[in-house]
Scaffold this active site. Structure first.
Site, PDB file in Angstrom:
ATOM      1  N   GLN A   1      30.802 -18.473  14.498  1.00  0.00           N
ATOM      2  CA  GLN A   1      30.110 -17.257  14.942  1.00  0.00           C
ATOM      3  C   GLN A   1      30.651 -16.096  14.110  1.00  0.00           C
ATOM      4  O   GLN A   1      31.825 -15.736  14.244  1.00  0.00           O
ATOM      5  CB  GLN A   1      30.384 -17.035  16.430  1.00  0.00           C
ATOM      6  CG  GLN A   1      30.000 -15.668  16.951  1.00  0.00           C
ATOM      7  CD  GLN A   1      28.506 -15.411  16.908  1.00  0.00           C
ATOM      8  OE1 GLN A   1      27.742 -16.053  17.600  1.00  0.00           O
ATOM      9  NE2 GLN A   1      28.094 -14.478  16.051  1.00  0.00           N
TER      10      GLN A   1
ATOM     11  N   ALA B   1      18.592  -2.405  13.750  1.00  0.00           N
ATOM     12  CA  ALA B   1      19.728  -3.182  14.253  1.00  0.00           C
ATOM     13  C   ALA B   1      19.458  -4.656  13.971  1.00  0.00           C
ATOM     14  O   ALA B   1      18.317  -5.103  14.049  1.00  0.00           O
ATOM     15  CB  ALA B   1      19.883  -2.966  15.755  1.00  0.00           C
TER      16      ALA B   1
ATOM     17  N   GLN C   1      24.855 -22.858  10.227  1.00  0.00           N
ATOM     18  CA  GLN C   1      25.915 -21.991  10.735  1.00  0.00           C
ATOM     19  C   GLN C   1      26.825 -22.773  11.686  1.00  0.00           C
ATOM     20  O   GLN C   1      26.361 -23.468  12.579  1.00  0.00           O
ATOM     21  CB  GLN C   1      25.294 -20.778  11.411  1.00  0.00           C
ATOM     22  CG  GLN C   1      25.672 -20.588  12.842  1.00  0.00           C
ATOM     23  CD  GLN C   1      24.985 -19.386  13.468  1.00  0.00           C
ATOM     24  OE1 GLN C   1      24.055 -18.833  12.935  1.00  0.00           O
ATOM     25  NE2 GLN C   1      25.448 -19.012  14.616  1.00  0.00           N
TER      26      GLN C   1
ATOM     27  N   SER D   1       0.831  -1.195   0.000  1.00  0.00           N
ATOM     28  CA  SER D   1       0.000   0.000   0.000  1.00  0.00           C
ATOM     29  C   SER D   1       0.867   1.248   0.000  1.00  0.00           C
ATOM     30  O   SER D   1       1.890   1.298   0.680  1.00  0.00           O
ATOM     31  CB  SER D   1      -0.868  -0.028   1.257  1.00  0.00           C
ATOM     32  OG  SER D   1      -1.435   1.227   1.469  1.00  0.00           O
TER      33      SER D   1
ATOM     34  N   ILE E   1      14.211  -8.926  12.638  1.00  0.00           N
ATOM     35  CA  ILE E   1      14.666  -9.311  11.289  1.00  0.00           C
ATOM     36  C   ILE E   1      15.226 -10.734  11.304  1.00  0.00           C
ATOM     37  O   ILE E   1      15.074 -11.488  10.342  1.00  0.00           O
ATOM     38  CB  ILE E   1      15.684  -8.265  10.767  1.00  0.00           C
ATOM     39  CG1 ILE E   1      14.914  -6.947  10.527  1.00  0.00           C
ATOM     40  CG2 ILE E   1      16.378  -8.724   9.500  1.00  0.00           C
ATOM     41  CD1 ILE E   1      15.780  -5.725  10.379  1.00  0.00           C
TER      42      ILE E   1
ATOM     43  N   LYS F   1      27.741  -3.513  13.617  1.00  0.00           N
ATOM     44  CA  LYS F   1      27.325  -3.796  14.993  1.00  0.00           C
ATOM     45  C   LYS F   1      28.099  -5.016  15.482  1.00  0.00           C
ATOM     46  O   LYS F   1      27.894  -6.133  14.994  1.00  0.00           O
ATOM     47  CB  LYS F   1      25.811  -4.088  15.008  1.00  0.00           C
ATOM     48  CG  LYS F   1      25.317  -4.588  16.352  1.00  0.00           C
ATOM     49  CD  LYS F   1      23.817  -4.844  16.337  1.00  0.00           C
ATOM     50  CE  LYS F   1      23.380  -5.507  17.620  1.00  0.00           C
ATOM     51  NZ  LYS F   1      21.957  -5.875  17.585  1.00  0.00           N
TER      52      LYS F   1
HETATM   53  P1  FAD Z   1       5.787  -3.194   8.249  1.00  0.00           P
HETATM   54  O1  FAD Z   1       7.089  -2.505   8.116  1.00  0.00           O
HETATM   55  O2  FAD Z   1       4.753  -2.570   9.128  1.00  0.00           O
HETATM   56  O3  FAD Z   1       5.216  -3.388   6.796  1.00  0.00           O
HETATM   57  C1  FAD Z   1       3.856  -3.654   6.548  1.00  0.00           C
HETATM   58  C2  FAD Z   1       3.587  -3.558   5.081  1.00  0.00           C
HETATM   59  O4  FAD Z   1       2.247  -3.982   4.838  1.00  0.00           O
HETATM   60  C3  FAD Z   1       3.698  -2.139   4.513  1.00  0.00           C
HETATM   61  O5  FAD Z   1       4.338  -2.193   3.250  1.00  0.00           O
HETATM   62  C4  FAD Z   1       2.234  -1.723   4.319  1.00  0.00           C
HETATM   63  O6  FAD Z   1       2.080  -0.791   3.260  1.00  0.00           O
HETATM   64  C5  FAD Z   1       1.626  -3.070   3.969  1.00  0.00           C
HETATM   65  N1  FAD Z   1       0.174  -3.149   4.168  1.00  0.00           N
HETATM   66  C6  FAD Z   1      -0.510  -3.101   5.330  1.00  0.00           C
HETATM   67  N2  FAD Z   1      -1.830  -3.183   5.087  1.00  0.00           N
HETATM   68  C7  FAD Z   1      -1.970  -3.302   3.742  1.00  0.00           C
HETATM   69  C8  FAD Z   1      -3.085  -3.423   2.862  1.00  0.00           C
HETATM   70  N3  FAD Z   1      -4.344  -3.440   3.308  1.00  0.00           N
HETATM   71  N4  FAD Z   1      -2.845  -3.511   1.538  1.00  0.00           N
HETATM   72  C9  FAD Z   1      -1.582  -3.490   1.043  1.00  0.00           C
HETATM   73  N5  FAD Z   1      -0.495  -3.391   1.829  1.00  0.00           N
HETATM   74  C10 FAD Z   1      -0.697  -3.291   3.157  1.00  0.00           C
HETATM   75  N6  FAD Z   1      13.746  -5.632  14.337  1.00  0.00           N
HETATM   76  C11 FAD Z   1      15.065  -5.800  14.308  1.00  0.00           C
HETATM   77  O7  FAD Z   1      15.535  -6.798  13.741  1.00  0.00           O
HETATM   78  N7  FAD Z   1      15.900  -4.899  14.874  1.00  0.00           N
HETATM   79  C12 FAD Z   1      15.451  -3.814  15.530  1.00  0.00           C
HETATM   80  O8  FAD Z   1      16.240  -2.998  15.990  1.00  0.00           O
HETATM   81  C13 FAD Z   1      14.059  -3.637  15.647  1.00  0.00           C
HETATM   82  N8  FAD Z   1      13.536  -2.589  16.312  1.00  0.00           N
HETATM   83  C14 FAD Z   1      12.182  -2.459  16.400  1.00  0.00           C
HETATM   84  C15 FAD Z   1      11.638  -1.413  17.152  1.00  0.00           C
HETATM   85  C16 FAD Z   1      10.260  -1.313  17.286  1.00  0.00           C
HETATM   86  C17 FAD Z   1       9.680  -0.225  18.129  1.00  0.00           C
HETATM   87  C18 FAD Z   1       9.405  -2.221  16.621  1.00  0.00           C
HETATM   88  C19 FAD Z   1       7.912  -2.103  16.729  1.00  0.00           C
HETATM   89  C20 FAD Z   1       9.941  -3.228  15.842  1.00  0.00           C
HETATM   90  C21 FAD Z   1      11.320  -3.366  15.743  1.00  0.00           C
HETATM   91  N9  FAD Z   1      11.885  -4.394  15.007  1.00  0.00           N
HETATM   92  C22 FAD Z   1      13.225  -4.573  14.987  1.00  0.00           C
HETATM   93  C23 FAD Z   1      11.051  -5.265  14.190  1.00  0.00           C
HETATM   94  C24 FAD Z   1      11.135  -4.801  12.743  1.00  0.00           C
HETATM   95  O9  FAD Z   1      10.804  -3.439  12.673  1.00  0.00           O
HETATM   96  C25 FAD Z   1      10.191  -5.587  11.886  1.00  0.00           C
HETATM   97  O10 FAD Z   1      10.411  -6.941  12.113  1.00  0.00           O
HETATM   98  C26 FAD Z   1      10.442  -5.308  10.423  1.00  0.00           C
HETATM   99  O11 FAD Z   1      10.466  -3.939  10.165  1.00  0.00           O
HETATM  100  C27 FAD Z   1       9.410  -5.960   9.569  1.00  0.00           C
HETATM  101  O12 FAD Z   1       8.213  -5.266   9.576  1.00  0.00           O
HETATM  102  P2  FAD Z   1       7.079  -5.815   8.631  1.00  0.00           P
HETATM  103  O13 FAD Z   1       7.576  -5.834   7.240  1.00  0.00           O
HETATM  104  O14 FAD Z   1       6.552  -7.069   9.220  1.00  0.00           O
HETATM  105  O15 FAD Z   1       5.926  -4.719   8.804  1.00  0.00           O
END
Ligand code: FAD
Length: 512
Positions: free
Chosen positions: A163, A47, A160, A36, A358, A75
């Site tokens: 390390q 990170a 793996q 979207s 991640i 890191k």
């Molecule tokens: P999102 O990034 O939320 O992506 C969702 C996608 O779905 C978007 O493209 C959106 O457009 C799409 N979408 C939603 N609804 C619809 C719809 N109806 N139609 C079409 N598309 C739609 N992980 C780490 O490994 N290291 C970190 O340091 C870390 N820090 C974090 C800190 C916080 C506060 C949080 C909350 C998370 C953190 N994470 C971290 C986790 C990491 O951010 C996520 O695992 C990673 O960004 C993956 O997100 P995602 O792709 O699942 O979701």
């Protein structure tokens, strides 16, 4: 044959999945990704874990190319600040403990160690590299730990052996963009549109997703990468979500991007600083720092958290925008149901401590490839996938709860409550055992969850949760070899600190 895969969501999870599936199966499958333009990505997740290196190697991507394009940095571990006492810090590095005469150096440190030199600095080289802001690579690109470069190839997490000594910091949006270009070059079809409806048949299998302007997208397998929204697996298929907030109460975060005052002052580690009602991350990217306060709103309001964060990292910079985020902590009972697999935040998330989001994505994708279905949709494959994904998340949950239990802070209501809060089943036993002896691979969480016993011990010892005494057997052994090894750690650390460029210097050389 399963020929077509539809991925809904274009965050880190969506584009990592699309890239990896295409790298693995090439023209054998068609992959469509719909994302979207209105629903933004979570915008954090900067990170990583040292195993992420396997992911990029699998895709055949060169760090010297992708890292600068994603604003990245190195890191070598995590620096924990103020978790034991205000002003104290220690490192949890990506470095295994050396073994001397059958006992780990941590065992020997308990027996012989000079308590004025903390555990992490006595037993790991990496702590010294972190203190001195060193890069893990020489200016000619060679790695400080020899023999590890070029050995990964198409290996997976499960394969793996060594390390790898570092992970990355990067801009999550840039990584999604970089991987989108990569995936589209391999033939992934991208649709930018909103999914309005997910259609299932009478058995509850997804037949297609309906978009606002691009029609229906049909497929054999659907991957839910819609983030915390979980449009497919929870909203449509009604999978039960198990919350972890009984043991991990942080349910919100507030994030802030801060320009670094001195560009050259760049650390090769994530900092996790204990705060009044949670903790704060500091993630140095090449151009800026990412900061965020992870907290429980039972103990502090979003406004108070924002003020505490601003005061800590950007006083006087009220012009910098913040991003307030609600976190869904826990996991789906099953992340794969019928023909839908949830990957990323839609599947589960513990909290950002130890940066495992991640890592979970990478692990899930590898498991999906390993258990990729055919037209029989063998439930044994699905079950095996679900079990492994659940184990990885549950293991990290336990490990993170240990951080709060072993921490010595008890100066605010938040930290006082952490001491009496419930624990996941089995952790109390491990903490109890850790009062008598160090944990080993037999006594930590028993299934693959990314952390080895050295990490569990690094946290316990760093946080001040020490066994009452060293292993009695060491009294019967000649300590000469162990003393020599401590001296070697120090000498190697000194040598590396002198030889390696600063983290900034090296990154500047590949950011041309
Ligand atoms: P999102 O990034 O939320 O992506 C969702 C996608 O779905 C978007 O493209 C959106 O457009 C799409 N979408 C939603 N609804 C619809 C719809 N109806 N139609 C079409 N598309 C739609 N992980 C780490 O490994 N290291 C970190 O340091 C870390 N820090 C974090 C800190 C916080 C506060 C949080 C909350 C998370 C953190 N994470 C971290 C986790 C990491 O951010 C996520 O695992 C990673 O960004 C993956 O997100 P995602 O792709 O699942 O979701």
């Amino acid at each position: 044959m399963i020929r077509s895969v539809v991925i809904v969501g274009g965050g880190t999870a969506g584009w990592m999945t699309a890239s990896y599936l295409k790298a693995a199966f090439a023209h054998q499958i068609d992959v469509t990704l719909v994302e979207s333009a209105q629903v933004s990505r979570i915008g954090v997740g900067e990170a990583t874990f040292s195993t992420v290196r396997h992911f990029f190697d699998y895709l055949g991507l060169d760090e010297a190319d992708w890292l600068p394009k994603c604003g990245g940095g190195y890191k070598l571990g995590i620096r924990f600040e103020n978790w034991s006492k205000p002003g104290e810090h220690f490192y949890h590095p990506f470095e295994r403990l050396r073994v001397v005469d059958g006992f780990s150096l941590a065992d020997w440190w308990l027996e012989l160690g000079d308590r004025d030199v903390p555990f992490d600095r006595s037993c790991f080289i990496t702590s010294a590299l972190c203190e001195a802001n060193r890069s893990p690579r020489m200016l000619d690109g060679s790695l400080f730990a020899s023999g590890l470069d070029g050995t990964l190839g198409r290996s997976t997490l499960a394969e793996q052996r060594a390390q790898f000594p570092y992970a990355y910091h990067f801009d999550a949006d840039e990584v999604a963009r970089y991987l989108a270009d990569y995936a589209m070059r391999l033939g992934v079809k991208r649709v930018v549109d909103n999914v309005q409806h997910v259609q299932t048949d009478a058995r509850g299998w997804i037949t297609h997703v309906r978009t606002e302007g691009s029609g229906d997208l049909s497929g054999d397998l659907f991957v839910d990468c819609t983030g915390f929204r979980s449009l497919l697996i929870n909203q449509t298929l009604g999978m039960k979500f198990q919350s972890f907030t009984d043991v991990l109460p942080n349910n919100r975060a507030v994030a802030l991007r801060v320009p670094r005052e001195e560009a050259t002052d760049m650390s090769p580690y994530t900092t996790a600083t204990a705060m009044n009602a949670g903790w704060m991350w500091t993630i140095p990217l090449f151009q800026r720092n990412g900061n965020g306060y992870v907290y429980s709103d039972e103990f502090i309001s979003p406004e108070e958290a924002e003020a505490e964060l601003r005061n800590a990292v950007a006083p006087g910079r009220d012009d910098l925008p913040v991003n307030h985020i609600r976190m869904r902590i826990g996991r789906n009972e099953n992340s794969w149901v019928n023909n839908c697999v949830a990957i990323g935040l839609s599947s589960g998330f513990v909290e950002p401590l130890e940066s495992t989001g991640i890592f979970f994505i990478q692990h899930a994708i590898e498991q999906l490839v390993k258990h990729f279905p055919d037209e029989r949709w063998d439930p044994k494959q699905t079950e095996a996938y679900n079990t492994r994904v659940a184990h990885a998340i549950d293991g990290v949950k336990e490990f993170l709860v240990l951080h709060y239990k072993a921490a010595q802070r008890d100066d605010t209501p938040y930290w006082k409550e952490a001491k009496v809060r419930e624990m996941p089943h089995g952790l109390a036993e491990k903490l109890d055992l850790a009062e008598s002896r160090l944990l080993d691979e037999e006594t930590i969480y028993p299934y693959f969850h990314g952390f080895e016993s050295y990490s569990w011990n690094a946290m316990n010892l760093g946080l001040g949760h020490l066994p009452k005494q060293a292993t009695p057997a060491l009294k019967h052994l000649d300590p000469a070899n162990a003393l020599a090894e401590f001296a070697r750690v120090k000498a190697e650390a000194d040598e590396m600190v002198a030889a390696l460029p600063s983290c900034f210097e090296y990154l500047a050389s590949i950011n041309k």
